[in-house]
Design an enzyme around this catalytic site. Sequence first.
Site, short mmCIF file in Angstrom:
data_model
loop_
_atom_site.label_atom_id
_atom_site.label_comp_id
_atom_site.label_asym_id
_atom_site.label_seq_id
_atom_site.Cartn_x
_atom_site.Cartn_y
_atom_site.Cartn_z
N ASP A 11 64.67 47.69 53.30
CA ASP A 11 64.40 48.18 52.06
C ASP A 11 63.74 49.21 52.21
OD1 ASP A 11 66.12 46.24 51.08
OD2 ASP A 11 64.58 45.01 50.53
N TYR A 35 59.19 39.42 61.34
CA TYR A 35 58.38 39.87 60.11
C TYR A 35 56.91 39.37 60.01
CZ TYR A 35 63.23 41.08 58.77
OH TYR A 35 64.44 41.83 58.79
N ASP A 56 60.89 40.76 44.50
CA ASP A 56 59.98 41.58 45.17
C ASP A 56 58.80 42.15 44.28
OD1 ASP A 56 61.01 43.82 44.33
OD2 ASP A 56 61.87 44.31 46.46
#
Length: 297
Positions: free
Chosen positions: A38, A66, A80
């Site tokens: 993203d 991650y 998010d």
Amino acid sequence: MDGILPLWKPKGWTSHDCVMKIRKLYKTKKVGHTGTLDPEVEGVLPICIGQATKIVQFLTETSKVYTAELTLGSATETEDAHGDIIEEVKVSRFPTQQKIENVLKSFQGEITQVPPMYSAVKVAGKKLYEYARANQTVERSSRKIVIHEINFISKNEEANKIKFNVTCSKGTYIRTLCVDIGKELGYPAHMTYLVREKTGTITREHTFDFETIEAACVNGNEQELLLPITEGLTHLDTVQVDEQTKQKVLNGQKLSRTDQIMEARPFKVMHGDKLLAIYQIHPEKKGEIKPIRVFSE
């Protein structure tokens, strides 16, 4: 020029932006990325150049690592920090570290996820985020993913934040994982921070930022930044062939199956340290192997 450019993708750039930039710098159209990040996420984004574009699908299939942070107490439409808040609950009692660790471990292994509405997954030929932007919600099928490892890093009770790292299979939405972890802890949640630390065997330490890449291109050293194509195929088994068979492989010929080939999944065919091709067992003739990708000398 063939190889894998281990890019550290900066915040604010789409993965496609990065591909376009590398095409200009390396003066070639044969450039592809290996798993979308993203725009507001930074991290390891291997860029395949030249013949390395033939392995994009194989490098995309590798596991990813991650570092993520979630915030308890509020959920957003995008899962998010960039979406509008759709639910808010006061965190009256922040979970203990033991509770957090237990919940995180409960997600380890094969689990199912429902892709978020703000994602590029297609339903009826249309991307989910296109439905979302039109204020439409559509039925989404759950999919199986694998959480290989997930570990607690830290917590900030004043800010209702929890940081953790995770090693996962392709197709994992960390945003959705944050939401699901929040549910298990008893609160709405959303992801507030994400960095991709590793793709396959390519880590943060291998990467270069755009400033370094641009300087190398100006000085004519851009080739030196590239990893060999085999670096993106370390998860595949290897079959070694002799000089005579090498020519057949480079000509894209089918070959007889040997005792070296045990599994049905794709494998590398090499002559010494030279990558020749990626083969698989013939789907209809189990005694033969056939090429999926062939690399010219």
